[in-house]
Design a protein around this motif. Structure first.
Motif, PDB file in Angstrom:
ATOM      1  N   ALA A  48     -21.204  15.427  -9.754  1.00 38.47           N
ATOM      2  CA  ALA A  48     -21.609  13.427  -9.858  1.00 38.47           C
ATOM      3  C   ALA A  48     -21.266  11.992  -9.126  1.00 38.47           C
ATOM      4  O   ALA A  48     -21.830  10.996  -9.177  1.00 38.47           O
ATOM      5  CB  ALA A  48     -20.658  13.315 -11.683  1.00 38.47           C
ATOM      6  N   LEU A  49     -20.609  12.359  -8.503  1.00 35.95           N
ATOM      7  CA  LEU A  49     -19.884  11.438  -7.118  1.00 35.95           C
ATOM      8  C   LEU A  49     -21.363  11.185  -6.398  1.00 35.95           C
ATOM      9  O   LEU A  49     -21.490   9.925  -5.929  1.00 35.95           O
ATOM     10  CB  LEU A  49     -19.004  11.718  -6.585  1.00 35.95           C
ATOM     11  N   GLN A  50     -21.149  12.548  -5.557  1.00 35.05           N
ATOM     12  CA  GLN A  50     -22.748  12.004  -5.335  1.00 35.05           C
ATOM     13  C   GLN A  50     -24.065  11.052  -5.465  1.00 35.05           C
ATOM     14  O   GLN A  50     -24.571  11.053  -4.868  1.00 35.05           O
ATOM     15  CB  GLN A  50     -23.466  13.553  -4.134  1.00 35.05           C
ATOM     16  N   SER A  51     -24.302  11.427  -6.793  1.00 36.82           N
ATOM     17  CA  SER A  51     -25.437  10.692  -7.233  1.00 36.82           C
ATOM     18  C   SER A  51     -24.684   9.165  -7.473  1.00 36.82           C
ATOM     19  O   SER A  51     -25.649   8.245  -7.708  1.00 36.82           O
ATOM     20  CB  SER A  51     -25.237  10.998  -9.137  1.00 36.82           C
ATOM     21  N   CYS A  52     -23.848   9.012  -7.986  1.00 35.15           N
ATOM     22  CA  CYS A  52     -22.739   7.460  -8.206  1.00 35.15           C
ATOM     23  C   CYS A  52     -22.905   6.607  -5.855  1.00 35.15           C
ATOM     24  O   CYS A  52     -23.371   6.233  -6.113  1.00 35.15           O
ATOM     25  CB  CYS A  52     -21.585   7.313  -8.520  1.00 35.15           C
ATOM     26  N   ALA A  53     -22.827   7.529  -5.668  1.00 35.41           N
ATOM     27  CA  ALA A  53     -23.016   7.402  -4.049  1.00 35.41           C
ATOM     28  C   ALA A  53     -24.659   7.017  -4.129  1.00 35.41           C
ATOM     29  O   ALA A  53     -24.893   5.157  -3.098  1.00 35.41           O
ATOM     30  CB  ALA A  53     -22.727   8.077  -3.005  1.00 35.41           C
ATOM     31  N   LEU A  54     -25.127   7.875  -4.530  1.00 36.71           N
ATOM     32  CA  LEU A  54     -26.697   7.515  -3.836  1.00 36.71           C
ATOM     33  C   LEU A  54     -26.894   6.169  -4.592  1.00 36.71           C
ATOM     34  O   LEU A  54     -28.030   5.386  -4.347  1.00 36.71           O
ATOM     35  CB  LEU A  54     -27.684   8.607  -4.337  1.00 36.71           C
ATOM     36  N   GLU A  55     -27.126   6.522  -5.275  1.00 34.45           N
ATOM     37  CA  GLU A  55     -27.595   4.695  -6.443  1.00 34.45           C
ATOM     38  C   GLU A  55     -26.521   3.598  -5.759  1.00 34.45           C
ATOM     39  O   GLU A  55     -27.174   2.698  -5.408  1.00 34.45           O
ATOM     40  CB  GLU A  55     -26.584   4.742  -8.001  1.00 34.45           C
ATOM     41  N   LEU A  56     -25.042   3.798  -5.355  1.00 33.82           N
ATOM     42  CA  LEU A  56     -24.587   2.617  -4.661  1.00 33.82           C
ATOM     43  C   LEU A  56     -25.588   2.006  -2.959  1.00 33.82           C
ATOM     44  O   LEU A  56     -25.686   1.127  -2.906  1.00 33.82           O
ATOM     45  CB  LEU A  56     -23.002   2.487  -4.195  1.00 33.82           C
ATOM     46  N   LEU A  57     -25.454   3.253  -2.296  1.00 31.15           N
ATOM     47  CA  LEU A  57     -26.818   3.489  -1.670  1.00 31.15           C
ATOM     48  C   LEU A  57     -27.990   2.647  -1.694  1.00 31.15           C
ATOM     49  O   LEU A  57     -28.699   1.887  -0.800  1.00 31.15           O
ATOM     50  CB  LEU A  57     -27.254   4.719  -0.413  1.00 31.15           C
ATOM     51  N   ASP A  58     -28.503   3.284  -2.906  1.00 33.06           N
ATOM     52  CA  ASP A  58     -30.013   2.150  -2.822  1.00 33.06           C
ATOM     53  C   ASP A  58     -29.773   1.227  -3.218  1.00 33.06           C
ATOM     54  O   ASP A  58     -30.766  -0.017  -3.075  1.00 33.06           O
ATOM     55  CB  ASP A  58     -30.497   3.144  -4.238  1.00 33.06           C
ATOM     56  N   GLU A  59     -28.855   0.374  -3.517  1.00 37.37           N
ATOM     57  CA  GLU A  59     -28.694  -0.762  -4.410  1.00 37.37           C
ATOM     58  C   GLU A  59     -28.172  -1.750  -3.247  1.00 37.37           C
ATOM     59  O   GLU A  59     -28.614  -2.743  -2.348  1.00 37.37           O
ATOM     60  CB  GLU A  59     -27.624  -1.429  -5.038  1.00 37.37           C
TER      61      GLU A  59
END
Length: 93
Positions: A48-59
């Protein structure tokens, strides 16, 4: 303005869910839950943390880095280097 600003509420909700998962992990350990069950939940929380991090990176890439590339110059180079370093940290984690 942060690149994730348009999706801030969604990200905060995700982080609150993750916070709940971590509290649940603490309860599991306090209650002497079977170690494999705890590890399964650790894996889910990590994911879940990795998924959130990837979303932030994408943004970040779609907003901050993209804007800097349009502007060009040293700011663009700095943003690309910053993004590369962030990706390297995520890969190592």
């Amino acid at each position: 303005m942060a690149g994730y600003a348009p999706h801030k509420d969604s990200i905060v909700r995700r982080l609150r869910r993750i916070e709940g998962q971590v509290r649940g992990l603490q309860r599991m350990v306090e209650q002497d839950t079977y170690c494999i069950d705890v590890l399964t939940q650790v894996s889910a929380t990590t994911s879940a943390l990795q998924s959130c991090a990837l979303e932030l990176l994408d943004e970040h890439l779609n907003c901050c880095v993209s804007d800097a590339l349009e502007a060009g110059g040293s700011r663009a180079e700095a943003k690309v280097s910053e993004a590369s370093a962030a990706i390297a940290r995520l890969v190592r984690a």
